[in-house]
Design a protein around this motif. Structure first.
Motif, PDB file in Angstrom:
ATOM      1  N   HIS A  47       0.959  -1.270   0.039  1.00 63.65           N
ATOM      2  CA  HIS A  47       0.038   0.016   0.216  1.00 63.65           C
ATOM      3  C   HIS A  47       0.883   1.182  -0.075  1.00 63.65           C
ATOM      4  CE1 HIS A  47      -2.780   3.074   1.566  1.00 63.65           C
ATOM      5  NE2 HIS A  47      -3.622   2.522   1.021  1.00 63.65           N
ATOM      6  N   ASP A  48       2.114   1.365   0.876  1.00 66.22           N
ATOM      7  CA  ASP A  48       2.774   2.442   0.811  1.00 66.22           C
ATOM      8  C   ASP A  48       3.672   2.497  -0.605  1.00 66.22           C
ATOM      9  OD1 ASP A  48       2.249   2.766   3.493  1.00 66.22           O
ATOM     10  OD2 ASP A  48       4.183   2.283   4.268  1.00 66.22           O
ATOM     11  N   GLU A  50       2.248   1.506  -3.325  1.00 66.50           N
ATOM     12  CA  GLU A  50       1.174   2.116  -4.419  1.00 66.50           C
ATOM     13  C   GLU A  50       0.915   3.458  -4.426  1.00 66.50           C
ATOM     14  OE1 GLU A  50      -3.103   0.242  -5.525  1.00 66.50           O
ATOM     15  OE2 GLU A  50      -2.487  -0.077  -3.305  1.00 66.50           O
ATOM     16  N   ASP A  51       1.006   3.919  -3.139  1.00 68.37           N
ATOM     17  CA  ASP A  51       0.696   5.198  -2.772  1.00 68.37           C
ATOM     18  C   ASP A  51       1.542   6.195  -3.326  1.00 68.37           C
ATOM     19  OD1 ASP A  51      -1.782   4.793  -1.370  1.00 68.37           O
ATOM     20  OD2 ASP A  51      -1.089   5.102   0.613  1.00 68.37           O
ATOM     21  N   ASN A 112      -4.778  -3.634  -6.756  1.00 69.58           N
ATOM     22  CA  ASN A 112      -4.377  -2.844  -5.445  1.00 69.58           C
ATOM     23  C   ASN A 112      -3.697  -3.692  -4.692  1.00 69.58           C
ATOM     24  OD1 ASN A 112      -6.376  -4.518  -3.949  1.00 69.58           O
ATOM     25  ND2 ASN A 112      -7.943  -2.920  -4.228  1.00 69.58           N
TER      26      ASN A 112
END
Length: 184
Positions: A47-48, A50-51, A112
């Motif tokens: 997630h990090d 991806e952000d 995701n």
């Protein structure tokens, strides 16, 4: 068929339906509870990463891998271990082979982090076995509810010696003495 036997069959069918419904509810509840911490390190790391990606960067697998490498170079602890599993190591730790290209190509296709971790779990189970250590608030914790394993870890982390500790109460007493808490 008599009305009593028809009624008995209806009750049996209703009971069977209720048993099946209860089993389904139980299975959903168990899977939802397990899902809370399942793949927590994987989800956090991906997630990090991806952000950090812009929509334009998500189109190029090599750019994604460069961003992953930059993120992993600064990672510590369990996050660093996850990078190792993904195949993004450094000069000192190397890699575990990993699935770097699978991750980068999945990001480029718009998948995701949560869904990607579920896929990676099927490929390599250790990706989801990593868990963050629980933070313990010494002001509110009830030491009696902790496992001896957790008490020993606290003692190791704090450098607390406990010669002759055999019972759970011995470990608790030593920790409380170190923390300056009154015996209760």
């Amino acid at each position: 068929a008599t009305s009593a036997s028809v009624w008995t069959m209806q009750v049996a069918h209703t009971m069977h339906f209720l048993h099946v419904a209860l089993a389904i509810c139980f299975a959903v509840a168990v899977s939802a509870k397990a899902d809370d911490s399942d793949c927590e390190v994987c989800r956090t790391v991906l997630h990090d990463v991806e952000d950090d990606l812009t929509p334009e960067e998500r189109k190029d697998v090599l750019v994604i891998e460069t961003k992953m490498q930059a993120w992993c170079n600064a990672a510590k602890g369990k996050n660093k271990t996850m990078c190792y599993y993904m195949g993004i190591g450094d000069a000192q730790s190397g890699t575990a082979g990993g699935v770097k290209r699978e991750i980068s190509s999945s990001f480029s296709r718009g998948i995701n982090a949560k869904r990607l971790c579920s896929r990676l779990k099927k490929m390599d189970g250790q990706m989801c076995e990593l868990k963050y250590e629980k933070e313990i608030d010494f002001n509110t914790v009830d030491f009696n509810k902790l496992k001896v394993k957790d008490l020993r870890k606290i003692m190791d982390d704090k450098g607390i010696a406990c010669v002759g500790c055999a019972e759970k109460s011995d470990f608790i007493r030593s920790i409380k003495k170190y923390l300056g808490k009154d015996e209760m």
